[in-house]
Design a protein around this motif. Sequence first.
Motif, short mmCIF file in Angstrom:
data_model
loop_
_atom_site.label_atom_id
_atom_site.label_comp_id
_atom_site.label_asym_id
_atom_site.label_seq_id
_atom_site.Cartn_x
_atom_site.Cartn_y
_atom_site.Cartn_z
N UNK A 93 21.15 11.17 -3.98
CA UNK A 93 21.47 11.48 -2.59
C UNK A 93 22.77 12.28 -2.51
N UNK A 94 22.71 13.42 -1.86
CA UNK A 94 23.89 14.28 -1.72
C UNK A 94 25.02 13.54 -1.01
N UNK A 95 26.23 13.93 -1.31
CA UNK A 95 27.41 13.32 -0.69
C UNK A 95 27.42 13.63 0.80
N UNK A 96 27.37 12.61 1.65
CA UNK A 96 27.48 12.87 3.09
C UNK A 96 28.88 13.41 3.42
N UNK A 97 28.98 14.28 4.40
CA UNK A 97 30.27 14.89 4.73
C UNK A 97 31.27 13.87 5.23
N UNK A 98 30.77 12.72 5.72
CA UNK A 98 31.67 11.69 6.23
C UNK A 98 32.23 10.78 5.15
N UNK A 99 31.79 10.93 3.92
CA UNK A 99 32.37 10.15 2.81
C UNK A 99 33.36 11.01 2.06
N UNK A 100 34.58 10.54 1.92
CA UNK A 100 35.65 11.34 1.33
C UNK A 100 36.12 10.83 -0.03
N UNK A 101 35.49 9.76 -0.56
CA UNK A 101 35.94 9.26 -1.87
C UNK A 101 35.66 10.31 -2.94
N UNK A 102 36.47 10.32 -3.98
CA UNK A 102 36.47 11.46 -4.90
C UNK A 102 35.88 11.20 -6.29
N UNK A 103 35.56 9.95 -6.63
CA UNK A 103 35.08 9.68 -7.98
C UNK A 103 33.56 9.55 -8.06
N UNK A 104 32.90 9.84 -6.96
CA UNK A 104 31.44 9.84 -6.92
C UNK A 104 31.01 11.13 -6.23
N UNK A 105 30.32 11.98 -6.94
CA UNK A 105 29.94 13.28 -6.39
C UNK A 105 28.80 13.22 -5.41
N UNK A 106 28.11 12.07 -5.36
CA UNK A 106 27.00 11.90 -4.43
C UNK A 106 27.27 10.69 -3.52
N UNK A 107 26.26 10.19 -2.85
CA UNK A 107 26.40 9.09 -1.90
C UNK A 107 26.95 7.84 -2.61
N UNK A 108 27.96 7.22 -2.02
CA UNK A 108 28.53 5.99 -2.55
C UNK A 108 28.10 4.82 -1.68
N UNK A 109 27.76 3.71 -2.30
CA UNK A 109 27.40 2.47 -1.63
C UNK A 109 28.48 1.45 -1.98
N UNK A 110 29.11 0.75 -0.95
CA UNK A 110 28.61 0.49 0.40
C UNK A 110 29.51 1.15 1.45
N UNK A 111 29.17 0.91 2.76
CA UNK A 111 29.91 1.47 3.87
C UNK A 111 30.83 0.46 4.54
N UNK A 112 30.37 -0.77 4.68
CA UNK A 112 31.09 -1.83 5.39
C UNK A 112 30.61 -3.15 4.81
N UNK A 113 31.26 -4.26 5.11
CA UNK A 113 30.90 -5.54 4.48
C UNK A 113 31.07 -6.70 5.46
N UNK A 114 30.55 -7.84 5.05
CA UNK A 114 30.74 -9.11 5.76
C UNK A 114 30.41 -10.23 4.77
N UNK A 115 30.61 -11.45 5.21
CA UNK A 115 30.43 -12.60 4.33
C UNK A 115 29.03 -12.64 3.72
N UNK A 116 28.98 -12.97 2.43
CA UNK A 116 27.71 -13.02 1.71
C UNK A 116 27.59 -14.25 0.82
#
Length: 378
Positions: A260-283
Amino acid sequence: MGVLAAVVVAAGVATPAAAAAPVSRAACPDPGPGLLRCLTTYTSGAARTLADGPAGWGADDLASAYRLPGEPGPDTVVGISIAYDAPNLEADLAAYRAQYGLPPCTSANGCFRKVNQQGAAAPLPPADFGWALESTLDVSMVSAACPSCRIVVVEGNSPGFADLAETEDTAVRLGAKVVSNSYGAREGGVPLSFASHYQHPGVTVVASSGDTGFTAASYPAVLASVVAIGGTSLARDPDSPRGWTESTWSGSGSGCSAYIAKPKWQKDTHCGKRTVADVAAVAEDIAIPFSDAGGWRSVNGTSASAPFIAGLIGRSGHAGTTQPADFYARADRFVDITTGSNDRTGTGQKCGGDYLCVAGPGYDAPTGVGVPDGLAGF
């Protein structure tokens, strides 16, 4: 699930062996290629009866930890995409809501609906213990997050990619403005061919990021149209202003997509494509009633955090308009999680101490932009 004591024979004398210690079991064992897996684990051993009451975090704890507002919110329809039937789902949902003083949510009052993957009340698919446990967790967590939301559960004939894709479409057709998916499979060409079913105009789609820590990215969470939900471990902290503290749950799925291509809204630099996750909660350590196992169970998994976030999106009144990019734009409205690792060693060695598997200030892959602070980020 009772544990039978073993008998050890030594020197001609039979003596009872010590009872086996409770272990964490996957509700849905690895199904093999071509199928998705529910992302829940539970502790073996005897369940607590309904009379005993729950052990683990309940709706009142979550309302306190995430500073949820007192007013109930709108009656947004939250869809649950799931495989197989949970025969006692409505009764277990009633037990959960009664335990925590939440208003009834029943088929009679129009709050609860359970259908097959075509949207009909019958025939329903065959029952399955693990997926039924998952369904019960899903409706419980939606209820904890949004007591006023209506719930439609769409049960697929199997955990195959095509069947669960159809459940997604059916939930949307039946009015869901946010759809929760507590299952996953390793990303690849076959699952990605069903990606369009997880993208609907005017609908927010969320998915669990996975329960095996830092690894290959999980589908459908990896899709750019899906809000990928990681997991945390929650604890009381009377010394903090919040009264609670959280760290990365060791199982919280994170990964760097190979497709999956890097979405423009993700700015992290060590993953050239989509990074998981976006947000979190208790698990971790979530209490739910599950009559198939005789009473209350304590369960774990990002399959708890995903429906909880789905419920909060529904409660915010912004279901449908909320999309993954919004969480990054509002990152300052979430509680940043800065401790813990999901590389399963606790050291961060699998990713070289990188943010892809170690929590730290700002965005990190195991917990995304952080955890909810009320509804401000939604």
